[in-house]
Write an enzyme that holds these catalytic residues in place. Sequence first.
Site: not given
Length: 605
Positions: A2, A74, A353
């Site tokens: 976010c 997260e 990634s």
Amino acid sequence: MCGFVGFVDKAPNKKKIIKDMADIIKHRGPDSDGYYVDDDCALGFRRLSIIDLEGGSQPIYNEDNSKAIIFNGEIYNYQEIKKDLLAKKHKFKTDADTEVILHGYEEYGDKILNKLRGMFAFIIYDIKEKTLFGARDFFGIKPVYYYLTDDEFMFGSEIKSFLGHPNFKKELNRDMLKQYLTFQYSVGEDSFFKNVYKLRPGHYFKYHDGELEIKKYYEIKIESDHSKSLEEWKDIIRKELNESIKYHKVSDVEVGSFLSSGVDSSIVATLSNVDKTFTVGYDNKKYSEVDYAKELSEKIGVKNISKKISKKEYFDNFPNIQYYMDEPLADPSAAALYFVANTASKHVKVALSGEGADEIFGGYNIYHEPYSVSWYNKIPYPIRRFIGILAYPFRNHTGFNFLVRRSKKLEDRYVGNAFIFEPSDTEKILSYQDKHTFKELTKPYYDKIKGYDDVAKMQYIDFNFWLIGDILLKADKMSMANSLEVRVPFLDRVLISNVINIPAEYKIVGNETKYAFRQVCKESLDPKWANKKKLGFPVPMREWIKEDETYNEIHKLFSEASEFFKVDKINKLLDDHKNGKRDNSRKIWTIYSFLVWYQEYFVKR
């Protein structure tokens, strides 16, 4: 994943202002928004829904609504922390990781930070005490910026959000330019905007009654552990990598994976069992990793979605890329990240990634230098120093730069994977005086690592400069520009704490970098991928600059840059490159990137 914004002041129109600020970074969270406003403080939030899709909207409040949190990131171990908090009688309204941080702060104070496993930037507002607590994760995966004057305190996930506040005074901090020309990115706590600062990784702040206090809570330490055998280190790498990838796949939406030709992204894509991988390249096969990625995807049974970038697309999008970046970044691969994130965002909300593996396991090609040129170091230092002085005027020619580099001690020549302009060269091209040098920034870090071997020293500098200012900056900004969450399993606090002390003899063996890591990867990957030398996202920039259309565009911008540069000097760099006298592509691109960024923020907008 976010974006958040906020400010403390007595502005009468807080509701409109905070919404205007949040709307500027809507790309970070297009799914929903949320706000808290009182007489003293305003908080704003834009959400990209990943965990608890229905109940995770922010701000989130504690049981008695005395504290509110806005959070970007997260927390992968939030369920484990939640069990402890439930046992301590905390009551939860959601299944979101955000609420776990808030109750954790209530229970443990700032000690909650060292319990978290994940990437995070968050602000907690104590409504009764009128106090703000903000923190940034261990390695700088998620950003926090703040604007501080005698009358204003603003904070947010991106600097551009401050443009929505009528009291934000947009001024260029010209003192950043010289250091940028050396590092190719904005380095340190300061930014290219006056009174705008970056909260450093591993730091938190408290703000109360106009006073800002900042403290460090985490410091990476690289202390070679020679007590374990190579096989023992391989066992640790294997265990920690698999566990980290498992944690990083926790999501209520589909997770994909970026995939280049290199070993880092290849092993992540292979072990994560995702359904889709995403790759970008160029028409010129020399600079394209698409074929490698497609071949590996077929071998592991996943769908590869790729895109080839044209030169026109690259340059058409470049101004917008610099806008999304907030500050100038001259890494040509940032655009490739923008396009791969854009491609992935059409299929998934989350992508894994491979950032961080090179810093952890010793993967950059330059880490090999202390071993490959050890013979030259046997020459007495005063003689090497004298040879370097003789070679310096010819340093841009093949072979001579080696003599110049080896005439200097590591702390006098290594600032990370990019070293674009020497301080003496910046003084020649800048149109004003600036006597600052890069050593003012790097010396405090070198002072901490005097006993380290050269490879560990380079890793430490890269962790504190290159990784933060270039690698993770572009990963965050380019993914969020496309409303995509990027997760980096290598930059996991638990993994790093267990593998960072691999000794140099297991990082560099013969001609092979990150040796121990590659040995583990060979258990799951063919040698074609496990042994692949690092390329990053290669870009055909040196060829493009020589083409008339690109040359003319750059020349025009250079010729209008007398506010910052000696025009004749920077145009000579351009002409010498076009005429094949020397490869000035990195220097040209560093100047050009700054000028394009300046146009976006101070001319066009």
